[in-house]
Motif scaffolding. Structure first.
Motif, mmCIF file in Angstrom:
data_model
loop_
_atom_site.group_PDB
_atom_site.id
_atom_site.type_symbol
_atom_site.label_atom_id
_atom_site.label_comp_id
_atom_site.label_asym_id
_atom_site.label_seq_id
_atom_site.Cartn_x
_atom_site.Cartn_y
_atom_site.Cartn_z
ATOM 1 N N VAL A 21 56.335 62.143 31.411
ATOM 2 C CA VAL A 21 56.320 62.556 32.813
ATOM 3 C C VAL A 21 55.595 61.488 33.619
ATOM 4 O O VAL A 21 54.446 61.136 33.303
ATOM 5 C CB VAL A 21 55.609 63.910 33.000
ATOM 6 N N VAL A 22 56.241 60.968 34.653
ATOM 7 C CA VAL A 22 55.606 60.009 35.558
ATOM 8 C C VAL A 22 55.075 60.781 36.756
ATOM 9 O O VAL A 22 55.833 61.308 37.570
ATOM 10 C CB VAL A 22 56.597 58.920 36.009
ATOM 11 N N ALA A 23 53.747 60.862 36.843
ATOM 12 C CA ALA A 23 53.067 61.539 37.948
ATOM 13 C C ALA A 23 51.954 60.627 38.445
ATOM 14 O O ALA A 23 50.782 61.012 38.508
ATOM 15 C CB ALA A 23 52.513 62.889 37.487
ATOM 16 N N LEU A 24 52.333 59.407 38.785
ATOM 17 C CA LEU A 24 51.377 58.359 39.131
ATOM 18 C C LEU A 24 51.144 58.226 40.631
ATOM 19 O O LEU A 24 50.667 57.188 41.093
ATOM 20 C CB LEU A 24 51.859 57.025 38.545
ATOM 21 N N GLY A 25 51.471 59.262 41.383
ATOM 22 C CA GLY A 25 51.174 59.260 42.808
ATOM 23 C C GLY A 25 51.748 58.042 43.503
ATOM 24 O O GLY A 25 52.933 57.705 43.334
ATOM 25 N N PRO A 26 50.934 57.319 44.281
ATOM 26 C CA PRO A 26 51.453 56.190 45.060
ATOM 27 C C PRO A 26 51.904 55.005 44.224
ATOM 28 O O PRO A 26 52.561 54.105 44.738
ATOM 29 C CB PRO A 26 50.266 55.814 45.960
ATOM 30 N N TRP A 27 51.572 55.002 42.936
ATOM 31 C CA TRP A 27 52.000 53.916 42.052
ATOM 32 C C TRP A 27 53.318 54.225 41.345
ATOM 33 O O TRP A 27 53.854 53.379 40.632
ATOM 34 C CB TRP A 27 50.908 53.635 41.007
ATOM 35 N N SER A 28 53.850 55.426 41.512
ATOM 36 C CA SER A 28 55.044 55.835 40.769
ATOM 37 C C SER A 28 56.248 54.947 41.056
ATOM 38 O O SER A 28 56.982 54.550 40.142
ATOM 39 C CB SER A 28 55.387 57.297 41.087
ATOM 40 N N GLY A 29 56.491 54.659 42.327
ATOM 41 C CA GLY A 29 57.659 53.878 42.703
ATOM 42 C C GLY A 29 57.699 52.524 42.023
ATOM 43 O O GLY A 29 58.746 52.101 41.497
ATOM 44 N N GLU A 30 56.563 51.819 42.003
ATOM 45 C CA GLU A 30 56.511 50.498 41.381
ATOM 46 C C GLU A 30 56.747 50.586 39.877
ATOM 47 O O GLU A 30 57.452 49.762 39.297
ATOM 48 C CB GLU A 30 55.168 49.830 41.678
ATOM 49 N N TRP A 31 56.151 51.571 39.223
ATOM 50 C CA TRP A 31 56.331 51.706 37.783
ATOM 51 C C TRP A 31 57.786 51.983 37.424
ATOM 52 O O TRP A 31 58.289 51.518 36.400
ATOM 53 C CB TRP A 31 55.429 52.827 37.253
ATOM 54 N N LEU A 32 58.479 52.739 38.237
ATOM 55 C CA LEU A 32 59.850 53.122 37.912
ATOM 56 C C LEU A 32 60.862 52.014 38.190
ATOM 57 O O LEU A 32 61.992 52.063 37.691
ATOM 58 C CB LEU A 32 60.225 54.382 38.685
ATOM 59 N N LEU A 52 62.462 50.432 35.210
ATOM 60 C CA LEU A 52 63.503 51.207 34.542
ATOM 61 C C LEU A 52 64.784 51.281 35.380
ATOM 62 O O LEU A 52 65.706 52.032 35.069
ATOM 63 C CB LEU A 52 62.999 52.610 34.239
ATOM 64 N N GLY A 53 64.817 50.515 36.472
ATOM 65 C CA GLY A 53 66.031 50.429 37.271
ATOM 66 C C GLY A 53 66.103 51.383 38.449
ATOM 67 O O GLY A 53 67.146 51.477 39.095
ATOM 68 N N TYR A 54 64.996 52.065 38.767
ATOM 69 C CA TYR A 54 64.987 52.989 39.899
ATOM 70 C C TYR A 54 64.334 52.313 41.104
ATOM 71 O O TYR A 54 63.381 51.548 40.968
ATOM 72 C CB TYR A 54 64.211 54.266 39.549
ATOM 73 N N ASP A 55 64.857 52.631 42.274
ATOM 74 C CA ASP A 55 64.310 52.037 43.504
ATOM 75 C C ASP A 55 64.118 53.148 44.537
ATOM 76 O O ASP A 55 64.895 53.280 45.478
ATOM 77 C CB ASP A 55 65.241 50.949 44.034
#
Length: 413
Positions: free
Chosen positions: A248-259, A262-265
């Motif tokens: 589960v990715v629940a990294l708050g404001p850092w979630s977008g960069e981490w994903l 994996l090819g998500y924007d």
């Protein structure tokens, strides 16, 4: 054998997800570089906002937009580099903030908010954290009758549609609750449903302790990479690889960069905020959480002192702190309440994780089996963490959810 799940991010959202999964018998590891509740969840205003059935829209009227441009308002500040960096999601945010788009979003968002108290309750009990929580609501204070009347109209609509409870206070009613407030304050709305928390970070930590007591594991470590491994996953950390059946990715404001790896924007952006604690002048006390609604800051009687939290600062997540907004808010706050000395050596800075349609992503990742997402809660991660945990755990179990989760799906972008 129990399913192995790793939850990335130990803020209110991540801790709540981990707790709910652990309650269902899963083997859960919660990973964060810091201790639970020490990032964004640490620095908020400490209100579980049952009344907040409408998300914060982007200003759309010309008068308000023109007033923002000089960059001197207390409630919202911006830096040009930050605006350029987030131009596309901010334009989409503006688009979703009016007309039929916003009218559609409100009931979807409200369905989530309406679960917040019921979801926090069992976690507070399990964590033995009732001493941190008050169930007396909070005050939204006003300086002009016109603005108060407009807000009362909105409150009446929220009561009729979503069961929000409130009282309207005149000057005498305000003085009865806060005798030290300046005469500029002519009235208030007393929101009756919300609960307030005297130490938000401590509540998240208490939830995390309850998770560990139930058999959960917390790993405090830097996260280096998130990789698929056959039918499962590997989370690479400074403490070594952590295998998982699900992540589960629940990294708050850092979630977008981490994903992105994996090819998500996702069109993420942040609204940054600051806080400072103060002592009060002799023989004075702040009794209630107060939002100075026409100016745009909040005062809260926290365990660490009176906490002043600012409005939104639109800038890059990692840009250096700029305390001008805090100073402006402090100057106004001192004019209506007898704040004394600052208690913190420097201002705390955090960032609210936002998406253009003002709703979080809660659910499965579209293109990766075993990857689940929970981020983008904006101003309400502290309020919505436990409800998110309950709903996501239901989805991961293939169980019915209490509300329709389609409005929060990841593939809407």
């Amino acid at each position: 054998m129990a399913r192995q799940t790793v939850v990335l991010g130990a803020g209110m959202v991540g801790v709540s997800i981990a707790w709910h999964l652990q309650q269902r018998g899963e083997a859960v590891t919660l990973i964060d570089r810091r201790q639970p509740g020490r990032e964004t969840s640490f620095g908020n205003a400490g209100i579980i906002q049952r009344e907040a059935v409408r998300p914060y829209p982007f200003p759309r009227d010309v008068k308000t937009i023109l007033s923002v441009l000089p960059n001197r308002r207390v409630d919202i500040r911006y830096r040009p580099a930050g605006m350029v960096n987030a131009a596309s999601p901010l334009l989409s945010y503006w688009h979703h903030s009016g007309g039929r788009h916003y009218r559609k979003i409100v009931p979807e968002y409200a369905s989530l908010i309406q679960l917040c108290l019921k979801a926090h309750g069992p976690m507070i009990e399990a964590a033995k954290a009732d001493h941190l929580v008050r169930r007396e609501g909070w005050l939204e204070i006003y300086r002009t009758q016109e603005r108060l009347d407009k807000r009362v109209k909105e409150a009446n609509e929220a009561r009729d549609l979503y069961g929000v409870q409130f009282n309207v206070l005149d000057r005498q009613g305000v003085e009865a609750k806060e005798p030290n407030l300046g005469k500029e304050i002519i009235g208030a709305i007393h929101w009756l449903d919300p609960w307030t928390v005297a130490d938000p970070g401590a509540l998240v930590a208490a939830y995390a302790d309850a998770f560990v007591a139930a058999g959960g594991r917390i790993l405090q470590s830097d996260i280096h990479a998130l990789e698929q491994d056959g039918e499962g996953w590997q989370v690479q950390t400074a403490e070594g690889a952590q295998p998982a059946d699900q992540v589960v990715v629940a990294l708050g404001p850092w979630s977008g960069e981490w994903l992105k790896a994996l090819g998500y924007d996702f069109p993420t952006f942040v609204k940054r905020g600051y806080h400072m604690h103060y002592s009060t002048q002799p023989d004075t006390k702040l009794h209630n959480w107060l939002m100075d609604a026409e100016v745009g800051y909040l005062l809260a009687p926290m365990n660490a002192g009176v906490r002043l939290t600012t409005g939104a600062e639109l800038d890059r997540l990692d840009a250096p702190a700029d305390e001008h907004q805090l100073a402006a808010a402090e100057n106004v706050a001192r004019s209506i309440f007898p704040l004394d000395e600052r208690r913190d050596p420097k201002a705390w800075k955090g960032a609210r994780p936002c998406l253009p349609d003002m709703k979080p992503v809660i659910g499965p990742a579209p293109n990766h089996k075993g990857l689940w997402l929970a981020f983008g809660h904006g101003h309400q991660g502290f309020t919505l963490g436990p409800a998110t945990g309950q709903l996501l755990a239901d989805m991961m179990d293939g169980a019915p959810t209490e509300i329709d989760m389609r409005p929060f799906r990841a593939d809407r972008f």
